[in-house]
Design a protein around this motif. Structure first.
Motif, PDB file in Angstrom:
ATOM      1  N   ARG A  19      54.346 -62.513  42.063  1.00 47.30           N
ATOM      2  CA  ARG A  19      53.267 -62.235  42.884  1.00 47.30           C
ATOM      3  C   ARG A  19      52.020 -63.296  42.457  1.00 47.30           C
ATOM      4  N   ARG A  52      57.832 -56.712  43.726  1.00 45.42           N
ATOM      5  CA  ARG A  52      56.823 -57.557  43.962  1.00 45.42           C
ATOM      6  C   ARG A  52      56.095 -57.029  45.159  1.00 45.42           C
ATOM      7  N   GLN A  53      56.683 -56.391  46.182  1.00 41.12           N
ATOM      8  CA  GLN A  53      56.043 -56.024  47.370  1.00 41.12           C
ATOM      9  C   GLN A  53      55.010 -54.783  47.186  1.00 41.12           C
ATOM     10  N   GLN A  54      55.414 -53.845  46.197  1.00 37.08           N
ATOM     11  CA  GLN A  54      54.405 -53.107  45.896  1.00 37.08           C
ATOM     12  C   GLN A  54      53.340 -53.313  45.035  1.00 37.08           C
ATOM     13  N   VAL A  63      62.280 -57.768  44.160  1.00 32.65           N
ATOM     14  CA  VAL A  63      61.777 -57.943  45.417  1.00 32.65           C
ATOM     15  C   VAL A  63      60.793 -56.780  45.860  1.00 32.65           C
ATOM     16  N   ALA A  64      61.341 -55.471  45.728  1.00 29.21           N
ATOM     17  CA  ALA A  64      60.532 -54.343  46.095  1.00 29.21           C
ATOM     18  C   ALA A  64      59.414 -54.110  45.091  1.00 29.21           C
ATOM     19  N   GLU A  97      51.904 -56.238  45.377  1.00 25.07           N
ATOM     20  CA  GLU A  97      50.994 -56.883  46.362  1.00 25.07           C
ATOM     21  C   GLU A  97      50.153 -55.851  47.192  1.00 25.07           C
ATOM     22  N   ARG A  98      50.632 -54.578  47.084  1.00 25.16           N
ATOM     23  CA  ARG A  98      49.644 -53.540  47.761  1.00 25.16           C
ATOM     24  C   ARG A  98      48.664 -53.029  46.538  1.00 25.16           C
TER      25      ARG A  98
END
Length: 449
Positions: A142, A29-31, A26-27, A33-34
């Motif tokens: 992603r 994927r968030q990274q 989860v973390a 996406e940035r």
């Protein structure tokens, strides 16, 4: 707008599932996406930082690389540029087979055993840790979200599956039900099976399809021949992978299902390498993989030229894949994608092709059904399957010293179980398997009609 249930699955249920498996996807994927919006130079700096961290780790805790670095005088973790990666030798399937235990990190825990070799024809047993799994899940997640679909949206998966299901497969079936993912076994494509596949897709009305391009195009062709509409179900995208996607397959799948086709490239061994965005770019997962294209002599090819794909996966410290030769051929894209992402792109992937075979009773079966019998055999360097007719199949094997003399009998029994008891299966041991006249390798060839 995603449904309430999709938001629940994507935002709560699947993250809980990943935490219970000790994945940090989860973390990650968030990274990602940035970081997908970083400029090429910034991505390069990120790659270099992660490369040095990987080399420092494996140089201390992986016997094979510790000895290699000492022998070559390489100070692990001190590279000043990505080009210094070329100081390291290539990693091949043969090297991994000869040094499997030495490539495992001394700090690795809970490694999962995998095998591959379906499309390459060279069986390989290797290991993956939770770090690598987390990164691959994040990268795929992603790419899924690029297409305005998410985990929890109804999904139909057309994929290879074992004949017998074990306890873990039944647990997975419960999980898939909660995630609204349904599996259609791609190995058998009889008339009755194809009818049931079309009916199942119409019943589920999935938001996305996922599968082999050959299998999805086979279902699409059948539906069109039967006059069955499939473009009124609300399918947003068809994700395809594991084989080369041909233009005619893309056109057929898109026309019949009424949705765009998103190509993906990767493998269990090399990782989630590239995925197509809605603007058409085949983006590399550059945060996780460094891709080199080389010629037959192992030298980097010029931009725009075709070369063999060599992958360094930056999240594989438990069982490193560093300068791993995939055997696939591609061309790098030098253009920028209209989507604005800074991720580099592949222009063309020329490798990966697995054919269908036909059983004695006329059932169309995916070639992987036969490959799965071969790829986990110990002491097997490479193989090739030639189906001369429905009645006769030839299996060419290049054995190594550890090859089990009883394996041919097991191969014959396995092939007969899938193709038909009346099929003649000839197993021949050979010194080498030559490529096709084109220079490309094909490992499942069927002349049956």
């Amino acid at each position: 707008m995603p449904s309430l249930y999709t938001r629940f699955v994507s935002g709560a249920l699947f993250p809980l599932h990943e935490r219970l498996k000790h994945h940090n996807s989860v973390a990650l994927r968030q990274q990602m996406e940035r970081s997908q919006w970083l400029k090429p130079a910034e991505l390069g700096a990120l790659q270099l930082q992660r490369l040095n961290a990987l080399l420092s780790e494996v140089g201390q805790h992986v016997p094979y690389y510790r000895e290699l670095f000492a022998r070559e005088g390489i100070a692990a973790g001190s590279f000043k540029s990505l080009s210094e990666l070329q100081r390291l030798p290539f990693l091949t399937k043969a090297v991994i087979r000869a040094n499997t235990e030495g490539i495992k990190s001394e700090r690795a825990q809970g490694l999962a055993r995998f095998n591959t070799g379906g499309s390459s024809g060279e069986p390989l047993i290797f290991f993956i840790g939770k770090q690598r799994v987390s990164h691959d899940v994040a990268a795929k997640w992603r790419a899924t979200r690029w297409w305005d679909v998410d985990i929890g949206d109804p999904e139909m998966v057309v994929w290879g599956s074992p004949i017998e299901l074990g306890a873990q497969d039944r647990i997975k079936a419960i999980r898939d039900k909660l995630l609204r993912t349904e599996l259609l076994p791609a190995f058998e494509m009889s008339e009755a099976k194809l009818d049931s596949f079309v009916a199942a897709i119409r019943r589920k009305r999935p938001r996305m399809l996922f599968g082999y391009p050959s299998a999805l195009s086979h279902i699409a062709k059948h539906a069109r021949a039967k006059g069955q509409r499939m473009d009124d179900l609300g399918i947003k995208v068809a994700f395809v992978t594991s084989e080369r996607l041909y233009d005619e397959q893309r056109a057929l799948i898109s026309e019949v299902f009424g949705c765009p086709v998103a190509n993906g490239y990767g493998g269990r061994d090399a990782g989630f390498i590239a995925h197509q965005c809605p603007s058409g770019g085949m983006h590399l997962t550059a945060e996780d993989v460094i891709v080199e294209l080389i010629d037959k002599d192992g030298r980097l090819v010029a931009p725009g030229e075709a070369g063999e794909i060599v992958v360094t996966h930056l999240a594989t410290s438990d069982f490193p894949f560093i300068r791993y030769r995939t055997g696939d051929v591609a061309v790098m894209d030098t253009a920028s994608c209209p989507c604005g992402r800074g991720l580099p792109m592949l222009k063309e992937i020329q490798g990966r092709s697995t054919d269908f075979v036909i059983t004695l009773d006329g059932t169309v079966m995916h070639g992987l059904a036969l490959i799965y019998i071969l790829r986990d055999l110990p002491g097997l360097a490479s193989f090739k399957v030639v189906q001369h007719s429905r009645e006769r199949c030839e299996v060419l094997l290049v054995p190594e010293p550890a090859f089990d003399s009883s394996a041919p009998a097991r191969i014959v029994a396995g092939f007969k179980k899938r193709l038909g008891e009346g099929v003649q299966v000839d197993v021949n041991l050979v010194d080498a398997i030559a490529p096709e006249k084109s220079g490309k390798f094909r490992y499942i060839i069927s002349h049956a009609v």
